[in-house]
Design a protein around this motif. Structure first.
Motif, PDB file in Angstrom:
ATOM      1  N   HIS A   1      11.049  11.489  54.745  1.00  0.00           N
ATOM      2  CA  HIS A   1      11.749  10.329  54.178  1.00  0.00           C
ATOM      3  C   HIS A   1      12.648  10.762  53.021  1.00  0.00           C
ATOM      4  N   ASN A   2      12.106  11.563  52.102  1.00  0.00           N
ATOM      5  CA  ASN A   2      12.882  11.957  50.930  1.00  0.00           C
ATOM      6  C   ASN A   2      13.945  12.992  51.255  1.00  0.00           C
ATOM      7  N   THR A   3      13.758  13.740  52.338  1.00  0.00           N
ATOM      8  CA  THR A   3      14.826  14.623  52.819  1.00  0.00           C
ATOM      9  C   THR A   3      16.034  13.796  53.233  1.00  0.00           C
ATOM     10  N   LEU A   4      15.790  12.700  53.940  1.00  0.00           N
ATOM     11  CA  LEU A   4      16.894  11.825  54.325  1.00  0.00           C
ATOM     12  C   LEU A   4      17.573  11.238  53.093  1.00  0.00           C
ATOM     13  N   ALA A   5      16.774  10.835  52.094  1.00  0.00           N
ATOM     14  CA  ALA A   5      17.356  10.298  50.868  1.00  0.00           C
ATOM     15  C   ALA A   5      18.257  11.340  50.196  1.00  0.00           C
ATOM     16  N   ALA A   6      17.797  12.590  50.140  1.00  0.00           N
ATOM     17  CA  ALA A   6      18.594  13.651  49.531  1.00  0.00           C
ATOM     18  C   ALA A   6      19.874  13.909  50.320  1.00  0.00           C
ATOM     19  N   LEU A   7      19.780  13.859  51.646  1.00  0.00           N
ATOM     20  CA  LEU A   7      20.959  14.080  52.487  1.00  0.00           C
ATOM     21  C   LEU A   7      21.985  12.964  52.320  1.00  0.00           C
ATOM     22  N   ILE A   8      21.504  11.746  52.131  1.00  0.00           N
ATOM     23  CA  ILE A   8      22.425  10.623  51.900  1.00  0.00           C
ATOM     24  C   ILE A   8      23.182  10.835  50.589  1.00  0.00           C
ATOM     25  N   ASP A   9      22.460  11.174  49.525  1.00  0.00           N
ATOM     26  CA  ASP A   9      23.127  11.357  48.237  1.00  0.00           C
ATOM     27  C   ASP A   9      24.016  12.591  48.227  1.00  0.00           C
ATOM     28  N   ASN A  10      23.646  13.611  48.986  1.00  0.00           N
ATOM     29  CA  ASN A  10      24.517  14.775  49.111  1.00  0.00           C
ATOM     30  C   ASN A  10      25.812  14.405  49.830  1.00  0.00           C
ATOM     31  N   HIS A  11      25.695  13.539  50.830  1.00  0.00           N
ATOM     32  CA  HIS A  11      26.890  13.099  51.547  1.00  0.00           C
ATOM     33  C   HIS A  11      27.840  12.363  50.596  1.00  0.00           C
ATOM     34  N   LEU A  12      27.295  11.520  49.740  1.00  0.00           N
ATOM     35  CA  LEU A  12      28.131  10.815  48.760  1.00  0.00           C
ATOM     36  C   LEU A  12      28.817  11.821  47.836  1.00  0.00           C
ATOM     37  N   HIS A  13      28.055  12.806  47.389  1.00  0.00           N
ATOM     38  CA  HIS A  13      28.571  13.793  46.429  1.00  0.00           C
ATOM     39  C   HIS A  13      29.646  14.689  47.054  1.00  0.00           C
ATOM     40  N   GLN A  14      29.498  14.967  48.363  1.00  0.00           N
ATOM     41  CA  GLN A  14      30.394  15.934  49.020  1.00  0.00           C
ATOM     42  C   GLN A  14      31.646  15.298  49.615  1.00  0.00           C
ATOM     43  N   GLY A  15      31.923  14.056  49.277  1.00  0.00           N
ATOM     44  CA  GLY A  15      33.177  13.456  49.717  1.00  0.00           C
ATOM     45  C   GLY A  15      33.045  12.145  50.458  1.00  0.00           C
ATOM     46  N   ASN A  16      31.845  11.821  50.964  1.00  0.00           N
ATOM     47  CA  ASN A  16      31.565  10.523  51.566  1.00  0.00           C
ATOM     48  C   ASN A  16      32.522  10.197  52.717  1.00  0.00           C
ATOM     49  N   THR A  17      32.560  11.054  53.718  1.00  0.00           N
ATOM     50  CA  THR A  17      33.447  10.823  54.863  1.00  0.00           C
ATOM     51  C   THR A  17      33.026   9.612  55.694  1.00  0.00           C
ATOM     52  N   LEU A  18      31.795   9.164  55.556  1.00  0.00           N
ATOM     53  CA  LEU A  18      31.343   7.982  56.290  1.00  0.00           C
ATOM     54  C   LEU A  18      31.697   6.684  55.576  1.00  0.00           C
ATOM     55  N   ASN A  19      32.301   6.796  54.375  1.00  0.00           N
ATOM     56  CA  ASN A  19      32.734   5.617  53.621  1.00  0.00           C
ATOM     57  C   ASN A  19      31.536   4.737  53.210  1.00  0.00           C
ATOM     58  N   LEU A  20      30.376   5.358  52.979  1.00  0.00           N
ATOM     59  CA  LEU A  20      29.187   4.627  52.547  1.00  0.00           C
ATOM     60  C   LEU A  20      29.416   3.971  51.191  1.00  0.00           C
ATOM     61  N   ASP A  21      29.009   2.731  51.087  1.00  0.00           N
ATOM     62  CA  ASP A  21      29.089   2.008  49.816  1.00  0.00           C
ATOM     63  C   ASP A  21      27.805   2.292  49.033  1.00  0.00           C
ATOM     64  N   PRO A  22      27.871   2.989  47.901  1.00  0.00           N
ATOM     65  CA  PRO A  22      26.649   3.311  47.144  1.00  0.00           C
ATOM     66  C   PRO A  22      25.866   2.078  46.721  1.00  0.00           C
ATOM     67  N   ARG A  23      26.516   0.929  46.665  1.00  0.00           N
ATOM     68  CA  ARG A  23      25.843  -0.318  46.273  1.00  0.00           C
ATOM     69  C   ARG A  23      25.074  -0.946  47.426  1.00  0.00           C
ATOM     70  N   ARG A  24      25.311  -0.457  48.628  1.00  0.00           N
ATOM     71  CA  ARG A  24      24.686  -1.066  49.821  1.00  0.00           C
ATOM     72  C   ARG A  24      23.852  -0.054  50.620  1.00  0.00           C
ATOM     73  N   ILE A  25      23.304   0.923  49.946  1.00  0.00           N
ATOM     74  CA  ILE A  25      22.419   1.878  50.607  1.00  0.00           C
ATOM     75  C   ILE A  25      21.013   1.269  50.666  1.00  0.00           C
ATOM     76  N   LEU A  26      20.436   1.215  51.846  1.00  0.00           N
ATOM     77  CA  LEU A  26      19.123   0.608  52.053  1.00  0.00           C
ATOM     78  C   LEU A  26      17.983   1.601  51.875  1.00  0.00           C
ATOM     79  N   TRP A  27      18.251   2.880  52.091  1.00  0.00           N
ATOM     80  CA  TRP A  27      17.200   3.889  52.144  1.00  0.00           C
ATOM     81  C   TRP A  27      16.771   4.308  50.743  1.00  0.00           C
ATOM     82  N   LYS A  28      15.602   3.827  50.323  1.00  0.00           N
ATOM     83  CA  LYS A  28      15.049   4.232  49.034  1.00  0.00           C
ATOM     84  C   LYS A  28      14.260   5.533  49.194  1.00  0.00           C
ATOM     85  N   ARG A  29      13.667   5.995  48.126  1.00  0.00           N
ATOM     86  CA  ARG A  29      12.752   7.117  48.177  1.00  0.00           C
ATOM     87  C   ARG A  29      11.313   6.592  48.261  1.00  0.00           C
TER      88      ARG A  29
END
Length: 553
Positions: free
Chosen positions: A135-163
């Motif tokens: 679960h927390n690996t996925l959380a880390a991968l999501i935040d890494n995606h945001l940090h590395q440019g966010n090509t999926l256009n994820l809205d940081p305010r609408r992320i459902l996956w908590k730790r």
């Protein structure tokens, strides 16, 4: 009087290979975790017929007086063995949250226990650690995606996956992450749930094999884009890595009772915030390997019972042959208004008032057209008059209430209950689902509220109404529903005991869990990260220089 752990530590435990031999398992089907625990690889039995009888154990709404559902489940299994049957018990794994908090473990009690109880209640075979890591690996991968440019256009305010963390920690319910400048990620609000609330836990318990597990993980909705389009794990491309972390956790675990009855333990979603049952694989294995499979749904029949029947049964491929509802006279008197400190004194008036809670659960389970048996989990203070009152009350529903002294006598205290269950399994039944698969989401919720809880109506908060429109547009509006509700009451008010009527269930928001295959309806003030009590159970747990554990119940 010996404590549960003292009884367990004094028991003669058989090597797990002997328990496996009782079930006809081969060497290739068991992977030993030490001498007394094993993982099961039952891939070759996946399509074996489900010939055994299935018994679902549930209960009235839990109270501080105790109901002992797991204790009765284990005692019933030992009782069936004692009358010459071949039972296999299927249970959930305990969470460290309640173990270190206040509820206790999930291995039964007294002389009706699963062993080795200290291992099972602590780290066991590492399943929960694997889930927490994935679960927390996925959380880390999501935040890494945001940090590395966010090509999926994820809205940081609408992320459902908590730790997640498998311990009660209220301080982590709402946090801010990404502090520390540009090299530390994107600053955003986040939070922690308890591990058993993770969608990965629900997915693990509903998956039939590794392929199904990975497919479900791919469907997890992790959040939304700035354009409010859902983003899944498949979009992130990391389902394979998460599945690798769960490759052993997906295998059920084999242990035994004090009387050496086989027990399969696997998965542990809570029933007040998830579906509350052990895994599909564990229950199917119990049905395939034994004549009688005894399993349970978490908390009361309004939660674990309903979810087992509406969520798990369609996937299991087998409906229950009998439902056992566990009740204690102590708990029924508490539901009738008697103070907790006075429960050891006879009070027929309070008991009669509290019986309405039991009656509602009998009616709700009979709604599924499955035979019902009531198990009175006996306490030493129960009087003959109180026992007689309960037994006479259940007769109006055509249901027998059978006394069971499993805490004090183990399987020998459940012989009458075991025979009653065997007889009940032979009765005619025609399982009838509560709702149709293609019912609208609100229709499903209304049926649960009115027919299972005894309520009158539902009320959706503005956020829930908006989400419902979005879910309809996404085609999610006909998925099964998991009600996240307090376990202490039929209503969403934990203090409303007994059998309240004509109440409204308030839904504040919905949570899509497409990997698990359902929508969660969050009601009242239910929390997905509990807190510890003023004096946690952890204060009483200790270990000596020889490694002997004390205070674990």
């Amino acid at each position: 009087m010996l404590t549960d752990i003292e009884i367990a530590q004094a028991a003669e435990i058989e090597p797990i290979v002997k328990i496996a031999e009782k079930l006809g398992l081969t060497e290739d089907e068991i992977e030993q975790y030490g001498k007394y625990k094993a993982k099961l690889d039952l891939s070759n039995r996946k399509d074996a017929p489900l010939d055994g009888k299935l018994i679902l154990v549930t209960s009235i709404n839990p109270t501080p007086a105790g109901e002992g559902k797991s204790t009765v489940t284990v005692g019933l299994g030992d009782g069936l063995a004692a009358i010459g049957k071949k039972p296999v018990i299927a249970l959930r794994e305990p969470s460290l949250g309640p173990v270190m908090g206040m509820k206790g473990g999930a291995t039964g009690g007294g002389y009706s226990q699963v062993i080795p109880m200290d291992d099972i209640n602590l780290h066991f075979t590492g399943d929960f650690h694997a889930l927490t890591s994935a679960h927390n690996t996925l959380a880390a991968l999501i935040d890494n995606h945001l940090h590395q440019g966010n090509t999926l256009n994820l809205d940081p305010r609408r992320i459902l996956w908590k730790r997640v963390l498998d311990i009660n920690d209220r301080a982590l319910r709402n946090i801010v992450i990404g502090m520390g400048g540009p090299t530390s990620g994107v600053v955003r609000e986040d939070g922690f749930d308890i591990t058993v609330a993770s969608e990965l836990m629900a997915i693990l318990t509903l998956s039939t094999d590794l392929t199904d597990l990975k497919a479900r993980i791919n469907r997890i909705v992790i959040g939304y884009t700035y354009d409010k389009a859902p983003v899944t794990v498949a979009d992130l491309g990391v389902a394979g890595a998460l599945t690798v972390l769960l490759k052993d956790a997906i295998k059920p675990n084999l242990v035994q009772t004090l009387a050496h009855t086989p027990v399969i333990i696997h998965g542990g979603p809570f029933a007040n915030i998830a579906q509350g049952t052990n895994s599909i694989q564990a229950t199917r294995a119990a049905i395939q390997l034994g004549d009688y499979a005894i399993t349970e749904g978490g908390f009361g029949a309004d939660l674990g019972g309903e979810k087992f029947l509406d969520i798990k049964t369609p996937l299991l491929g087998k409906t229950p042959d009998t439902i056992v509802i566990v009740a204690t006279i102590r708990a029924l008197k508490l539901h009738g208004g008697k103070p907790l400190k006075e429960l050891n004194t006879e009070d027929l008036a309070a008991l009669e008032a509290g019986l309405a809670n039991l009656g509602k659960h009998i009616q709700s389970m009979q709604r599924f057209n499955v035979p019902v048996v009531v198990a009175i989990n006996q306490f030493t203070a129960d009087t003959d008059a109180e026992i007689k009152l309960v037994q006479e009350y259940t007769q109006q529903f055509g249901v027998d209430a059978v006394l069971a002294n499993v805490w004090g006598q183990g399987g020998q205290g459940a012989l009458e209950l075991a025979q009653a269950v065997v007889d009940s399994c032979e009765k005619a039944s025609e399982f009838t689902p509560l709702y149709a698969a293609d019912d609208e989401l609100t229709t499903k919720i209304e049926k649960i509220v009115t027919e299972i809880y005894g309520g009158r109506d539902i009320e959706l908060a503005p956020k829930a109404k908006t989400q419902l429109k979005q879910f309809t547009a996404q085609g999610w509006d006909k998925l099964p529903v998991v009600m996240a509700k307090t376990q202490y009451s039929l209503s969403d008010n934990a203090k409303s005991l007994g059998a309240p009527k004509d109440f409204t269930i308030h839904i504040r928001e919905f949570v899509p869990k497409l990997g698990a295959g359902f929508i969660v309806a969050m009601t009242g003030n239910i929390l997905t990260m509990p807190g510890l009590p003023k004096v946690p159970a952890a204060n009483n747990i200790d270990i000596d220089e020889n490694g002997k554990i004390t205070g674990l119940f």
